[in-house]
Design an enzyme around this catalytic site. Structure first.
Site, short mmCIF file in Angstrom:
data_model
loop_
_atom_site.label_atom_id
_atom_site.label_comp_id
_atom_site.label_asym_id
_atom_site.label_seq_id
_atom_site.Cartn_x
_atom_site.Cartn_y
_atom_site.Cartn_z
N SER A 37 40.29 8.04 -4.73
CA SER A 37 39.10 8.42 -5.49
C SER A 37 39.41 9.35 -6.67
N THR A 56 23.04 8.24 -8.52
CA THR A 56 22.53 7.10 -9.31
C THR A 56 21.43 6.36 -8.56
N GLU A 80 37.74 11.75 -7.27
CA GLU A 80 37.47 13.12 -6.79
C GLU A 80 38.77 13.90 -6.60
N ARG A 130 32.03 0.30 13.37
CA ARG A 130 32.06 1.23 14.48
C ARG A 130 30.81 1.01 15.33
N LYS A 177 40.95 12.85 0.55
CA LYS A 177 41.38 11.65 -0.19
C LYS A 177 42.77 11.85 -0.80
N ALA A 195 31.34 23.96 -4.96
CA ALA A 195 32.23 23.76 -6.13
C ALA A 195 31.98 22.33 -6.56
N TYR A 214 36.19 16.57 0.86
CA TYR A 214 36.34 15.12 0.65
C TYR A 214 37.51 14.84 -0.29
N GLY A 217 24.46 3.79 -1.47
CA GLY A 217 23.67 4.63 -0.57
C GLY A 217 22.69 5.49 -1.35
N GLY A 235 29.62 -0.79 4.27
CA GLY A 235 29.33 0.08 3.12
C GLY A 235 29.13 -0.73 1.85
N ARG A 272 26.38 22.16 -5.59
CA ARG A 272 27.49 22.17 -4.62
C ARG A 272 28.26 23.48 -4.69
P1 NAP Z 1 30.10 3.92 1.90
O1 NAP Z 1 29.01 3.04 1.38
O2 NAP Z 1 29.79 5.32 2.30
O3 NAP Z 1 30.77 3.17 3.16
C1 NAP Z 1 31.64 3.83 4.03
C2 NAP Z 1 32.01 2.89 5.17
O4 NAP Z 1 32.89 3.55 6.07
C3 NAP Z 1 30.81 2.41 6.01
O5 NAP Z 1 30.99 1.05 6.32
C4 NAP Z 1 30.96 3.25 7.27
O6 NAP Z 1 30.41 2.66 8.42
C5 NAP Z 1 32.47 3.31 7.41
N1 NAP Z 1 32.94 4.36 8.31
C6 NAP Z 1 32.73 5.69 8.19
N2 NAP Z 1 33.31 6.33 9.20
C7 NAP Z 1 33.91 5.41 10.00
C8 NAP Z 1 34.67 5.45 11.20
N3 NAP Z 1 34.93 6.59 11.83
N4 NAP Z 1 35.13 4.29 11.73
C9 NAP Z 1 34.85 3.13 11.12
N5 NAP Z 1 34.14 3.01 9.99
C10 NAP Z 1 33.67 4.15 9.44
O7 NAP Z 1 31.30 4.00 0.84
P2 NAP Z 1 31.60 3.06 -0.46
O8 NAP Z 1 30.88 3.60 -1.63
O9 NAP Z 1 31.46 1.64 -0.07
O10 NAP Z 1 33.12 3.42 -0.71
C11 NAP Z 1 34.18 2.71 -0.04
C12 NAP Z 1 35.41 3.57 0.01
O11 NAP Z 1 35.83 3.88 -1.30
C13 NAP Z 1 35.24 4.91 0.72
O12 NAP Z 1 36.47 5.22 1.33
C14 NAP Z 1 34.98 5.89 -0.43
O13 NAP Z 1 35.35 7.18 -0.04
C15 NAP Z 1 35.87 5.30 -1.49
N6 NAP Z 1 35.49 5.52 -2.87
C16 NAP Z 1 34.22 5.22 -3.29
C17 NAP Z 1 33.89 5.36 -4.62
C18 NAP Z 1 32.51 5.03 -5.12
O14 NAP Z 1 32.17 5.44 -6.24
N7 NAP Z 1 31.73 4.25 -4.39
C19 NAP Z 1 34.85 5.81 -5.54
C20 NAP Z 1 36.15 6.07 -5.09
C21 NAP Z 1 36.46 5.91 -3.75
P3 NAP Z 1 28.85 2.90 8.87
O15 NAP Z 1 28.07 1.86 8.14
O16 NAP Z 1 28.92 2.71 10.34
O17 NAP Z 1 28.48 4.30 8.45
O1 F7E Z 2 27.33 12.92 -7.39
C1 F7E Z 2 25.53 15.49 -9.31
C2 F7E Z 2 26.55 15.97 -8.31
O2 F7E Z 2 26.97 12.25 -5.03
C3 F7E Z 2 27.66 12.77 -8.75
C4 F7E Z 2 31.33 9.17 -3.98
O3 F7E Z 2 31.25 7.77 -3.95
O4 F7E Z 2 32.06 9.17 -6.26
C5 F7E Z 2 31.08 9.68 -5.39
O5 F7E Z 2 31.12 11.10 -5.38
C6 F7E Z 2 27.31 14.04 -9.52
C7 F7E Z 2 27.82 15.33 -8.85
O6 F7E Z 2 28.86 11.22 -6.38
C8 F7E Z 2 22.37 15.33 -7.55
O7 F7E Z 2 26.60 17.40 -8.26
C9 F7E Z 2 23.09 16.13 -9.43
O8 F7E Z 2 28.39 16.18 -9.82
O9 F7E Z 2 26.57 10.56 -6.86
P1 F7E Z 2 27.34 11.69 -6.35
P2 F7E Z 2 30.27 12.01 -6.36
O10 F7E Z 2 30.13 13.33 -5.73
O11 F7E Z 2 30.82 11.94 -7.73
C10 F7E Z 2 33.42 9.52 -5.95
C11 F7E Z 2 34.32 8.86 -6.94
C12 F7E Z 2 33.75 9.25 -4.53
O12 F7E Z 2 34.89 8.94 -4.20
C13 F7E Z 2 32.71 9.60 -3.51
O13 F7E Z 2 32.97 8.91 -2.28
O14 F7E Z 2 25.90 14.14 -9.57
N1 F7E Z 2 24.15 15.53 -8.80
N2 F7E Z 2 22.00 16.03 -8.67
C14 F7E Z 2 23.73 15.02 -7.64
N3 F7E Z 2 24.38 14.33 -6.69
C15 F7E Z 2 23.67 13.92 -5.61
N4 F7E Z 2 24.29 13.19 -4.65
N5 F7E Z 2 22.33 14.22 -5.48
C16 F7E Z 2 21.63 14.92 -6.41
O15 F7E Z 2 20.44 15.18 -6.26
#
Ligand code: NAP
Ligand code: F7E
Length: 323
Positions: free
Chosen positions: A124, A189, A126, A34, A152, A279, A148, A184, A12, A277
């Site tokens: 998170s 963003t 969230e 995985r 968390k 909510a 989600y 992703g 990821g 969404r």
């Molecule tokens: P990400 O890009 O979606 O990566 C998620 C990772 O989890 C991928 O490597 C995925 O593998 C792996 N995974 C999912 N299901 C699995 C399973 N059953 N067994 C083994 N591996 C599995 O997420 P990220 O943005 O790097 O975030 C990393 C972590 O921080 C996540 O837990 C996310 O919820 C948390 N987080 C993210 C943010 C953010 O803003 N980015 C903020 C707060 C918390 P595959 O490649 O095989 O799908």
């Molecule tokens: O949405 C709004 C949407 O999907 C941000 C994950 O990494 O951060 C992430 O969760 C906001 C939301 O991130 C679109 O409704 C508008 O209010 O980029 P997002 P997220 O839901 O905040 C937290 C900290 C995590 O932990 C999560 O794993 O943007 N929004 N228009 C949209 N969002 C998406 N995805 N797509 C749209 O077209």
């Protein structure tokens, strides 16, 4: 002897940045992946040779026990999760299995194999959901707004509970949104930066978005993985908010990203009600004073620099793909 780290979710966004960071610190880095019919190692391509990857799954407790026995890590970073909020509404049970119970499976594996392993849980912002105060700190009550966020919240409390019950060095990092060119493409963003590049280069003509008024505290993933390591390398385990303290709306992100290539977002962005969404989390803004004071952590990349970095990277990539 080298320090040994195991990263779940190494494929990821955060896994790739953290692996690179730990290699630079001289760690031996193991990654849990995985099984899939096609490999998806693009994010770790450039460091693949220096990593040791192992197949295991958050759904399979025994695979995690065996992985810890085989790799003998000093530090485990649990980044794997089903991390996309809309998917958690569509697949709430699977999200609970991965994102909530997966944490307990790893903690149980640590209890069984070696209680001295230091554990980082990717919690998170969230969890704050419908925010009870602003800015949010480590003591702000949680009110998650999606399956989600609920999962968390479980992961956070089970981490705290194993620290208090079994004296495991377990930390929960409450990270606010962090982004990068490796984000992703379904997250807002990267969806915007990718669309800006494609529109600028004539490959796309409009961008459909959902809630433009949602506000997030966006930082750079490279800065945030440094905080994870700092948490596991202090004297005692604790929980920390990691954030920039500044929030912006989705609309502002789009405005700035389009302006960076001399376009007006209003000419291209349309709201699609299907992207709203059930909510939503309307606003998030974190206070990282505790991390600043106890870890010495602070973010280095500004919001404006982050937007430019993401748009520039996508421009280069789309250009390469179409050459
Ligand atoms: P990400 O890009 O979606 O990566 C998620 C990772 O989890 C991928 O490597 C995925 O593998 C792996 N995974 C999912 N299901 C699995 C399973 N059953 N067994 C083994 N591996 C599995 O997420 P990220 O943005 O790097 O975030 C990393 C972590 O921080 C996540 O837990 C996310 O919820 C948390 N987080 C993210 C943010 C953010 O803003 N980015 C903020 C707060 C918390 P595959 O490649 O095989 O799908
Ligand atoms: O949405 C709004 C949407 O999907 C941000 C994950 O990494 O951060 C992430 O969760 C906001 C939301 O991130 C679109 O409704 C508008 O209010 O980029 P997002 P997220 O839901 O905040 C937290 C900290 C995590 O932990 C999560 O794993 O943007 N929004 N228009 C949209 N969002 C998406 N995805 N797509 C749209 O077209």
């Amino acid at each position: 002897m080298k320090n040994v780290a195991l990263i779940t979710g190494i494929t990821g966004q955060d896994g790739a940045y953290l692996a690179e960071f730990l290699l630079a610190q001289g760690y031996e880095v193991h990654g849990m992946v995985r099984r899939s019919s096609t490999e998806n190692f693009e994010r770790i391509d450039s460091i693949r040779e220096r990593l040791q990857l192992h197949q295991a799954d958050l759904l399979d407790q025994l695979s995690m026990v065996r992985l810890l026995e085989a790799t003998q890590p000093a530090e485990v970073y649990n980044l794997a999760a089903q991390s996309f909020v809309p998917t958690s509404f569509a697949q709430p049970l699977l999200t609970g299995e991965f994102t909530a119970l997966g944490v307990t499976r790893m903690l149980e594996a640590i209890r069984q194999v070696n209680r001295n392993i230091r554990f980082y849980q990717a919690s998170s912002s969230e969890m704050f959901g419908r925010v009870q105060e602003e800015p949010q700190t480590e003591t702000t009550p949680f009110w998650p707004r999606s399956p989600y966020g609920v999962a968390k919240t479980y992961g956070h409390w089970i981490t705290v509970n194993y620290r208090e019950s079994f004296e495991i060095f377990a930390c929960s990092g409450i990270l606010f949104n962090h982004e990068s060119p490796l984000r992703g493409k379904e997250f807002v963003t990267r969806k915007i930066s990718d669309a800006v590049a494609r529109i600028k280069l004539g490959r796309q003509d409009k961008l459909l978005l959902g809630n433009l008024d949602a506000q997030r505290d966006w930082g750079f993933a490279g800065d945030y993985v440094r905080a994870m390591w700092m948490m596991l390398n202090q004297e005692s385990a604790d929980d920390f908010v990691i954030a920039t303290g500044i929030k912006h709306s989705v609309r502002e992100f789009a405005q700035l990203a389009f302006a960076h290539v001399d376009l007006d977002y209003q000419d291209f962005v349309e709201v699609d009600p299907d992207l709203l969404r059930p909510a939503d989390v309307q606003t998030l803004c974190g206070d990282c004073t505790k991390a600043r004071e106890q870890l010495g952590w602070s973010p280095e990349v500004s919001f404006e620099a982050l937007v430019r970095m993401m748009v520039d990277a996508d421009l280069q990539r789309v250009q390469r793909e179409t050459d």
